[in-house]
Structure formats: structure tokens, C-alpha cells
Design a protein around this motif. Structure first.
Motif, short mmCIF file in Angstrom:
data_model
loop_
_atom_site.label_atom_id
_atom_site.label_comp_id
_atom_site.label_asym_id
_atom_site.label_seq_id
_atom_site.Cartn_x
_atom_site.Cartn_y
_atom_site.Cartn_z
N GLY A 10 0.79 -1.06 0.17
CA GLY A 10 -0.01 -0.07 -0.02
C GLY A 10 0.78 1.34 0.07
N GLY A 11 1.84 1.24 0.72
CA GLY A 11 2.86 2.35 0.82
C GLY A 11 3.60 2.63 -0.49
N ILE A 12 4.01 1.30 -0.89
CA ILE A 12 4.64 1.72 -2.46
C ILE A 12 3.66 2.25 -3.65
N ALA A 13 2.41 1.71 -3.53
CA ALA A 13 1.28 2.02 -4.56
C ALA A 13 0.76 3.58 -4.15
N ALA A 14 0.77 3.85 -2.86
CA ALA A 14 0.53 5.51 -2.64
C ALA A 14 1.81 6.31 -2.96
N ILE A 15 2.90 5.94 -3.01
CA ILE A 15 3.85 6.81 -3.63
C ILE A 15 4.07 6.87 -5.15
N VAL A 16 3.51 5.71 -5.66
CA VAL A 16 3.79 5.99 -7.08
C VAL A 16 2.31 6.50 -7.52
N ALA A 70 0.13 8.05 -17.19
CA ALA A 70 -0.83 8.30 -16.09
C ALA A 70 -1.52 6.75 -15.85
N ILE A 71 -1.39 5.72 -16.78
CA ILE A 71 -2.14 4.40 -16.62
C ILE A 71 -1.35 3.74 -15.27
N ILE A 72 -0.17 4.14 -15.10
CA ILE A 72 0.72 3.45 -13.86
C ILE A 72 0.02 4.02 -12.53
N GLY A 73 -0.39 5.29 -12.80
CA GLY A 73 -1.12 5.82 -11.56
C GLY A 73 -2.32 5.08 -11.35
N ILE A 74 -3.30 4.86 -12.57
CA ILE A 74 -4.31 4.29 -12.13
C ILE A 74 -4.38 2.86 -11.67
N VAL A 75 -3.15 1.97 -12.24
CA VAL A 75 -3.05 0.71 -11.68
C VAL A 75 -2.51 0.92 -10.28
N ALA A 76 -1.64 1.70 -9.53
CA ALA A 76 -1.58 2.14 -8.41
C ALA A 76 -2.71 2.51 -7.54
N LEU A 80 -4.17 0.09 -4.53
CA LEU A 80 -4.45 0.54 -3.05
C LEU A 80 -5.88 0.13 -2.86
N TYR A 81 -6.67 -0.07 -3.82
CA TYR A 81 -8.06 -0.41 -3.46
C TYR A 81 -8.18 -2.02 -2.95
N LEU A 82 -7.16 -2.49 -3.64
CA LEU A 82 -7.11 -4.06 -3.36
C LEU A 82 -6.68 -4.33 -2.09
#
Length: 115
Positions: A10-16, A70-76, A80-82
Motif C-alpha cells: 500500500g505504501g509503494i502504491a501510494a507513492i506511485v 498516467a496508466i501506471i497511476g491508475i494501476v497504483a 491501493l483499493y485491493l
């Protein structure tokens, strides 16, 4: 240990997600602009106006294509949702009664299928 792994993911996804916030906003803005241009293109009857709206739409399409990272941001955001969904998941234990007719039926049906 599982919560720690979810915390790290979650932390990595939030940073991305935060690092791709600018391209995400630009992608959203360019898609809204492209939608507006498309609607105006369909409304107009003049050939010259259709060419103009088509040119503006092409520029908006290129602006959208330049924000594809920005698709990388959508994946992140999805990751985060998961993580959020897994974090709040609780273990549900189902107590099975031995006298429950449905449980006994399922056991007998499984044995019947084996034979």
C-alpha cells in the motif's frame, strides 16, 4: 506478517499514485476536452467547422496520448483499493453442526459422486 506485506504494498502504491498525480489530472482534462470536441463535431453541419473541430480533436488526442504514463497511476490506485479491501477483510469461521441435514446431505452427495 500479512498486514506488514499489505502495508508495504500500500505504501509503494501510494507513492506511485502521488508521483503520477499530475499526469493523471492532465489525462482526465484532455479526455474531457476530447469528449467536448467530439460532441461539437457531431453537432455542426458546416464542413469547415468539422475540419476545425477535427483538428482540435486531433490535438486533444495527442495530449491524451502523451499522458499515457498516467496508466501506471491508475494501476497504483487499483492496487491501493485491493490493499484496502484485503486489510478490512475479516476471517469468518463457519461452525458446522453435525446434526445439520444440509451438511450431511452435502457429505453424502460427495461420497455418492466418488463412487
Amino acid at each position: 506478517m500479512k498486514k506488514f506485506g499489505l502495508l508495504i504494498a500500500g505504501g509503494i502504491a501510494a507513492i506511485v499514485l502521488l508521483s503520477n498525480l499530475g499526469p493523471l489530472l492532465a489525462l482526465g482534462l484532455s479526455i474531457v476536452l476530447l469528449y467536448f470536441v467530439f460532441k461539437q463535431f457531431l453537432k455542426t453541419d458546416s464542413l469547415l467547422m468539422k475540419i476545425g473541430w477535427g483538428f482540435i480533436g486531433f490535438i486533444a488526442l495527442m495530449a491524451s496520448a502523451s499522458n499515457l504514463p498516467a496508466i501506471i497511476g491508475i494501476v497504483a490506485a487499483y492496487v491501493l483499493y485491493l490493499v484496502y479491501k484485503k486489510w478490512n477483510q475479516t476471517k469468518t469461521e463457519v461452525k458446522v453442526e453435525e446434526n445439520d441435514p444440509f451438511t450431511n446431505f452435502e457429505k453424502q452427495w460427495a461420497e455418492f459422486k466418488k463412487n
